[in-house]
Design a protein around this motif. Structure first.
Motif, PDB file in Angstrom:
ATOM      1  N   ALA A 222       0.850  -1.209   0.000  1.00  0.00           N
ATOM      2  CA  ALA A 222       0.000   0.000   0.000  1.00  0.00           C
ATOM      3  C   ALA A 222       0.879   1.250   0.000  1.00  0.00           C
ATOM      4  N   PHE A 223       1.716   1.365  -1.010  1.00  0.00           N
ATOM      5  CA  PHE A 223       2.871   2.264  -0.980  1.00  0.00           C
ATOM      6  C   PHE A 223       2.516   3.707  -0.614  1.00  0.00           C
ATOM      7  N   TYR A 224       1.642   4.348  -1.393  1.00  0.00           N
ATOM      8  CA  TYR A 224       1.336   5.757  -1.131  1.00  0.00           C
ATOM      9  C   TYR A 224       0.796   5.933   0.290  1.00  0.00           C
ATOM     10  N   ALA A 225      -0.149   5.061   0.666  1.00  0.00           N
ATOM     11  CA  ALA A 225      -0.750   5.169   1.997  1.00  0.00           C
ATOM     12  C   ALA A 225       0.272   4.892   3.087  1.00  0.00           C
TER      13      ALA A 225
ATOM     14  N   ALA B  92      -7.002   6.722   2.777  1.00  0.00           N
ATOM     15  CA  ALA B  92      -7.048   6.688   1.320  1.00  0.00           C
ATOM     16  C   ALA B  92      -6.306   7.902   0.790  1.00  0.00           C
ATOM     17  N   VAL B  93      -5.462   7.694  -0.192  1.00  0.00           N
ATOM     18  CA  VAL B  93      -4.757   8.793  -0.844  1.00  0.00           C
ATOM     19  C   VAL B  93      -5.533   9.157  -2.097  1.00  0.00           C
ATOM     20  N   GLY B  94      -5.879  10.433  -2.215  1.00  0.00           N
ATOM     21  CA  GLY B  94      -6.632  10.885  -3.371  1.00  0.00           C
ATOM     22  C   GLY B  94      -7.638  11.941  -2.962  1.00  0.00           C
ATOM     23  N   GLY B  95      -8.653  12.054  -3.778  1.00  0.00           N
ATOM     24  CA  GLY B  95      -9.712  13.020  -3.500  1.00  0.00           C
ATOM     25  C   GLY B  95     -11.018  12.474  -4.020  1.00  0.00           C
TER      26      GLY B  95
END
Length: 407
Positions: A25-28, A44-47
């Motif tokens: 879950a790299f980004y997170a 959660a990474v994002g929008g």
């Protein structure tokens, strides 16, 4: 007798010399590493769209590419974090330094995973499973991130092993027990079997790798087509390439940014796109490469996507030139963006080539074109119509006269 691969005995610690290392879950995970408040909670990474989800979120039904509203419906206490791509790039660079310190035989697959072939270390270092354990410890201690490693005879099996071992695990597939490992697995776990292929096989009651392995290759070819059928038959019987490919140059470089649900001002989207161009341009020049084509990637609020591309007159690594091409593509896609609502913008550079020899384009167009025409007219007025001619006409015998210059 040598114990590496099928050519020799399939026993001993070095019979499985390929590692697949995959950050979890790299980004997170980077966000949780850098912000202690996010540890142990669903992230959660994002929008507007989920780019990555922590395992706490995944266990609650949150998935990559899921819309923000759907993610919150599945996990009401989900914490959304804006992506920080520079932080992810830096973390990836640190992890890949550990990969290359382990072995020079590294095949990067993406920003967060790679294959490592350690068979060349057989006489000078620890067995592959011990190397994998050491690599995991170094990534955890030096970069602060969890990583899963699969160890197997082939890259395919190592990739599947890492999928089974996630998160934060280590799994070695014994070459003498490959079928016992592979055949009970659901088809979706197999590398390269996507939703469409799995759905076709499910129609025939095929659920596991073992189900597929029991079929003749001709039956699979009839279901999936000749090429895909033969490939899957080889996969479920362990007949995949054994070597890691380390000399293949990247065919593209790209970056993307989630914008969230809009509406977004055109100037803001343009600024985001140019920021991405800055990033990929820097990576392009760092790799001593030029690009021949600029690709614009768009994702919309209705979860559809669009791609637009422009081939440049001259391959370049110039950020202004790349930016001009990218923004021209964005301007042309303006009506589509306005109609569907933009949630993600990305840019990719393809047609990569070494920058060893680059012929810059002559500045013969644009605002200087009128001055060029005037200069050519002056030359012809003084030396005659044949004083200057197009090179493309020379092979036809035209314009070959050499003007006499005045003394």
């Amino acid at each position: 007798m040598d114990d590496e691969g099928r050519g020799g005995a399939r026993t001993g610690p070095w019979a499985a010399p390929v590692l697949h290392a995959d950050l979890d879950a790299f980004y997170a995970a980077v966000e949780q590493r850098d912000d202690p408040r996010l540890r142990g909670v669903p992230v959660a990474v994002g929008g507007g769209v989920v780019l990555a989800a922590s395992y706490e979120a995944k266990r609650r039904g949150v998935r990559t590419a899921m819309g923000g509203r759907a993610a919150l419906a599945a996990c009401p206490d989900l914490v959304f974090v804006r992506p920080r791509f520079e932080a992810y790039t830096e973390a990836s660079r640190a992890v890949f330094e550990i990969f290359h310190a382990t072995t020079p035989q590294v095949q990067g697959v993406s920003i967060d995973e790679a294959f490592l072939d350690v068979r060349g270390l057989r006489r000078i270092d620890a067995p592959p499973v011990d190397l994998a354990a050491r690599l995991r410890a170094r990534v955890r201690d030096e970069v602060g991130l969890p990583i899963t490693v699969g160890v197997a005879r082939t890259p395919f099996l190592a990739k599947v092993a890492s999928r089974v071992a996630k998160p934060d695990g280590l799994l070695r597939v014994d070459p003498d027990a490959e079928d016992a490992f592979l055949h009970p697995l659901p088809l979706e776990v197999l590398w390269g079997v996507g939703e469409v292929t799995a759905a076709k096989l499910h129609v025939y009651g095929l659920r596991t790798a073992g189900d597929v392995a029991s079929l003749p290759v001709g039956v699979l070819a009839g279901i999936l087509g000749p090429a895909a059928g033969r490939h899957l038959h080889a996969v479920v019987h362990g007949r995949t390439p054994e070597r890691v490919v380390v000399d293949r140059r990247r065919s593209s470089v790209g970056a993307q940014r989630a914008l969230g649900r809009g509406p977004h001002a055109p100037a803001d989207v343009r600024a985001a796109l140019l920021g991405l161009v800055d990033r990929v341009g820097r990576r392009l020049r760092a790799g001593h490469r030029t690009a021949g084509t600029v690709v614009l990637r768009l994702r919309f609020a209705d979860y559809t996507a669009a791609t637009r591309s422009r081939t440049l007159p001259q391959a370049t690594a110039s950020t202004p030139e790349l930016g001009a091409a990218a923004t021209a593509l964005l301007d042309a896609a303006g009506p589509l963006v306005a109609a569907r609502g933009l949630t993600l913008v990305g840019v990719a550079l393809t047609g990569l080539a070494p920058d060893t020899w680059v012929q810059p384009a002559l500045p013969l167009g644009g605002p200087d074109a009128a001055g060029l025409d005037g200069a050519l007219d002056a030359v012809r007025d003084r030396f005659g119509a044949a004083g200057v001619t197009r090179a493309s006409l020379l092979h036809r015998g035209e314009g070959m006269a050499v003007p006499l210059l005045p003394e």
